[in-house]
Design an enzyme around this catalytic site. Structure first.
Site, mmCIF file in Angstrom:
data_model
loop_
_atom_site.group_PDB
_atom_site.id
_atom_site.type_symbol
_atom_site.label_atom_id
_atom_site.label_comp_id
_atom_site.label_asym_id
_atom_site.label_seq_id
_atom_site.Cartn_x
_atom_site.Cartn_y
_atom_site.Cartn_z
ATOM 1 N N ASP A 26 45.499 101.453 2.987
ATOM 2 C CA ASP A 26 45.416 100.703 4.276
ATOM 3 C C ASP A 26 43.740 100.365 4.299
ATOM 4 O O ASP A 26 43.041 100.614 3.394
ATOM 5 C CB ASP A 26 45.642 101.714 5.218
ATOM 6 C CG ASP A 26 45.072 103.103 5.217
ATOM 7 O OD1 ASP A 26 44.004 103.174 4.512
ATOM 8 O OD2 ASP A 26 45.591 104.036 6.050
ATOM 9 N N ASP A 28 40.352 99.955 6.664
ATOM 10 C CA ASP A 28 39.519 100.237 7.857
ATOM 11 C C ASP A 28 38.603 99.328 8.115
ATOM 12 O O ASP A 28 37.711 98.863 7.144
ATOM 13 C CB ASP A 28 39.009 101.602 7.905
ATOM 14 C CG ASP A 28 39.866 102.892 7.725
ATOM 15 O OD1 ASP A 28 41.018 102.974 8.655
ATOM 16 O OD2 ASP A 28 39.791 103.673 6.723
ATOM 17 N N ASP A 104 31.444 110.808 8.479
ATOM 18 C CA ASP A 104 31.403 112.040 8.002
ATOM 19 C C ASP A 104 30.614 112.163 6.375
ATOM 20 O O ASP A 104 29.384 112.688 6.750
ATOM 21 C CB ASP A 104 32.722 112.715 7.579
ATOM 22 C CG ASP A 104 33.597 111.882 6.885
ATOM 23 O OD1 ASP A 104 33.493 110.782 6.482
ATOM 24 O OD2 ASP A 104 34.960 112.385 6.997
HETATM 25 P P1 ATP Z 1 42.187 108.408 3.335
HETATM 26 O O1 ATP Z 1 42.250 106.872 3.878
HETATM 27 O O2 ATP Z 1 42.007 108.164 1.696
HETATM 28 O O3 ATP Z 1 42.349 109.186 3.814
HETATM 29 P P2 ATP Z 1 39.572 107.720 4.657
HETATM 30 O O4 ATP Z 1 37.955 108.332 4.294
HETATM 31 O O5 ATP Z 1 39.944 106.395 4.779
HETATM 32 O O6 ATP Z 1 40.392 108.490 3.365
HETATM 33 P P3 ATP Z 1 40.485 107.987 7.389
HETATM 34 O O7 ATP Z 1 41.125 109.099 8.158
HETATM 35 O O8 ATP Z 1 41.519 106.803 7.148
HETATM 36 O O9 ATP Z 1 39.999 108.570 6.014
HETATM 37 O O10 ATP Z 1 39.115 107.649 8.027
HETATM 38 C C1 ATP Z 1 38.407 106.339 7.824
HETATM 39 C C2 ATP Z 1 36.978 106.671 7.827
HETATM 40 O O11 ATP Z 1 36.658 106.974 9.351
HETATM 41 C C3 ATP Z 1 36.528 107.443 7.156
HETATM 42 O O12 ATP Z 1 36.117 107.107 5.893
HETATM 43 C C4 ATP Z 1 35.279 107.953 7.690
HETATM 44 O O13 ATP Z 1 33.861 106.966 7.840
HETATM 45 C C5 ATP Z 1 35.651 108.069 9.172
HETATM 46 N N1 ATP Z 1 36.093 109.310 9.664
HETATM 47 C C6 ATP Z 1 37.308 109.634 9.558
HETATM 48 N N2 ATP Z 1 37.274 110.793 9.948
HETATM 49 C C7 ATP Z 1 36.290 111.337 10.374
HETATM 50 C C8 ATP Z 1 35.810 112.598 11.015
HETATM 51 N N3 ATP Z 1 36.450 113.521 11.340
HETATM 52 N N4 ATP Z 1 34.457 112.656 11.433
HETATM 53 C C9 ATP Z 1 33.776 111.300 10.941
HETATM 54 N N5 ATP Z 1 34.000 110.456 10.324
HETATM 55 C C10 ATP Z 1 35.161 110.309 10.014
HETATM 56 MG MG MG Z 2 41.473 105.308 5.448
#
Ligand code: ATP
Ligand code: MG
Length: 398
Positions: A26, A28, A104
C-alpha cells in the site's frame, strides 16, 4: 494532489520498500493539504482516525493513506499528552521537516517525490537504510514513551527487513516493555496481526523474544528464564513457519488459528491441572480456554468471530482420540474440522504418539463420502482437498 497545487510525497513504508527493491502493498502519502482539502480533491475518499486523522483514497484497487504534514505542538496543548508520556492526539499540522521528525524510525521518514523520484531526507534515513540500521528519531526513551507500540514496531522491522537496531534504539526496549499494558487492546490486536500474519511470523517471534516483548504482549504465556521471554513450544514454532509458507503462497491465514497456536501451551497446562483435580477432559479444556482467552483479551482484543473458532479448535482436540463408531465420524462434518485437524498435525510434530491418530484422520477424510469441510484453515494439506463448497458441508458421514 500536486496538480491541485499542494505538496505531496510518497512516504513511510512504501518508500522504504521501493528503495529495498520490494513492491509496497500500500502507499502512504504526506501532503500540505488538510484532510478537508484532500476530500475536495478526492471526493470519494474516507476521512478516518482520531489519533492521526487520515484520508483513505482508493486508486485503481490500491489503498493510499493520505496524511497532512504533522508538526510539533507546544507542551501546553490541552489533553494531548497523557501523564505517562503517551501522545493521545497528534493532529497539529506542520512543515515537511517537522513531519519527518514526528515519524518513528529514520528509515520510515524518507519522502519521495512521485513525479521526479527525488528523495528528501531530514534524518539520515537513506544512509541507515543502505546500512540496514534501525534508528529511532530523537530521544529513544521519550519516543517509546510517547507511543509504546513503537517497541513492537522495532521488533517487526528487525524481523521483516533484517535491519539491526542501534544500541540506543535496542537497549531501552526490555525495560519499557511493560508500557504495552497502557495501549488499547484493539490497537494491539491490529499490531499482532501485522506481526504474525504478514509472512515473517517465525522471525518476529525470535525478535520479540530477543527484546523481551513476548510476555508483555502475551501475559498468559509461561515465562522462561529472562524477564519477558516466554516458553514457546514446537506447536507454536511449527504454526508460525506454516503461516509464513501460506502467506508466501497467497493462501488465507486467520487470527483464529494463530491465537490457537499462541495460547495452546497455557490452555493445556491449565486443563491438565484441572484434570488432575478430577475434572472431565472436555470440561477442563472448556474452562481453561475461557480463562486463557479472558486473560489474553485484557492485553490484545480478539474479536469474537476469531476467538470462537480458536476455542473450537482447542476443544475438538480430545475428540480426535475417539476413532471408533459412527459417532466418531461425525467429527468430519463439523465446520471447524479442517482447522482442528491441521492443529492436530502440528501437535503430532511435537508429540509423535499422536502420529497414528493424525494418520487415521487423514485417511478418514480421504475415504469419507461427503466433501471435506471448507479448507479455510491453515495446514499442510495432507488430506484430500476438495473445492470449497458453498454453505454447510454435507452430512452424509452420519
Ligand atoms: P508497513 O506498511 O510495512 O507495515 P510502515 O512503516 O508503512 O510499515 P505504517 O503503519 O503503514 O507502517 O505507517 C506508515 C508510516 O507512518 C511509517 O513508516 C512511519 O513513518 C509513520 N508511523 C506509523 N506508525 C507510527 C508511530 N507509531 N509513530 C510514529 N510514526 C509512525
Ligand atoms: Mg505502510
Amino acid at each position: 494532489m500536486q496538480e491541485a497545487g499542494y505538496e505531496a510525497y510518497i512516504v513511510g513504508g512504501s518508500v522504504r520498500d521501493i528503495l529495498l527493491g520490494k513492491i509496497p502493498k500500500d502507499f502512504d502519502v504526506a501532503t500540505s493539504a488538510t484532510p478537508e482539502q484532500v476530500k475536495v480533491v478526492f471526493p470519494r475518499c474516507h476521512l478516518i482516525g482520531r489519533r492521526f486523522r487520515l484520508a483513505h483514497v482508493r486508486l485503481g484497487g490500491v489503498l493510499v493513506e493520505v496524511a497532512t504534514f504533522r508538526g510539533e505542538a507546544g507542551p501546553s496543548v490541552g489533553d494531548r499528552v497523557h501523564a505517562d508520556g503517551r501522545i493521545l492526539r497528534d493532529n497539529v499540522f506542520g512543515s515537511l521537516a517537522e513531519d519527518a521528525r514526528r515519524r518513528d524510525f529514520t528509515i520510515n521518514a524518507l519522502f519521495m517525490d512521485p513525479v521526479t523520484g527525488d528523495i528528501t531526507d531530514f534524518v539520515g534515513g537513506y544512509r541507515d537504510l543502505q546500512e540496514r540500521r534501525l534508528r529511532l528519531i530523537g530521544d529513544p526513551v521519550e519516543r517509546y514513551r510517547e507511543d509504546p507500540v513503537r517497541l513492537l514496531r522495532a521488533a517487526r522491522f528487525v524481523a521483516k527487513l533484517g535491519v539491526e537496531p542501534e544500541p540506543d534504539t535496542a537497549t531501552p526496549i526490555p525495560e519499557l516493555a511493560p508500557l504495552l499494558a497502557n495501549i488499547p487492546p484493539a490497537r494491539l490486536f491490529e499490531e499482532v496481526c501485522k506481526l504474525f500474519l504478514t509472512g515473517h511470523a517465525a522471525r518476529t517471534l525470535e525478535a520479540l523474544q530477543r527484546f523481551q516483548l513476548t510476555v508483555p504482549l502475551f501475559p498468559v504465556l509461561p515465562q522462561r528464564g529472562m524477564q519477558g521471554r516466554a516458553h514457546t513450544g514446537v506447536v507454536l514454532r511449527e504454526a508460525l513457519l506454516n503461516t509464513d509458507r501460506r502467506v508466501q503462497a497467497s493462501q488465507p491465514v486467520t487470527p483464529a488459528f494463530l491465537f490457537a497456536a499462541l495460547l495452546w501451551q497455557p490452555v493445556l497446562e491449565r486443563a491438565t491441572a484441572y484434570q488432575e483435580q478430577g475434572e472431565q477432559e472436555f470440561a477442563s479444556l472448556e474452562r481453561a480456554a475461557t480463562e486463557v482467552l479472558a486473560l489474553q483479551t485484557e492485553r490484545t482484543a480478539i474479536p469474537r468471530r476469531f476467538s470462537a473458532v480458536t476455542r473450537q479448535i482447542w476443544v475438538m482436540q480430545p475428540r480426535f482420540n475417539r476413532t471408533r463408531g459412527r459417532r466418531a465420524m461425525r467429527l468430519l462434518s463439523q465446520p471447524r474440522f479442517r482447522a482442528a485437524y491441521d492443529f492436530l498435525l502440528l501437535r503430532a510434530i511435537e508429540d509423535p504418539s499422536l502420529q497414528t491418530t493424525a494418520e487415521f484422520w487423514t485417511e478418514a477424510q480421504a475415504s469419507a463420502p461427503s466433501p471435506a469441510p471448507p479448507a479455510r484453515s491453515q495446514g499442510r494439506g495432507r488430506g484430500r482437498r476438495r473445492r470449497r463448497s458453498r454453505g454447510r458441508p454435507g452430512r452424509s458421514a452420519e
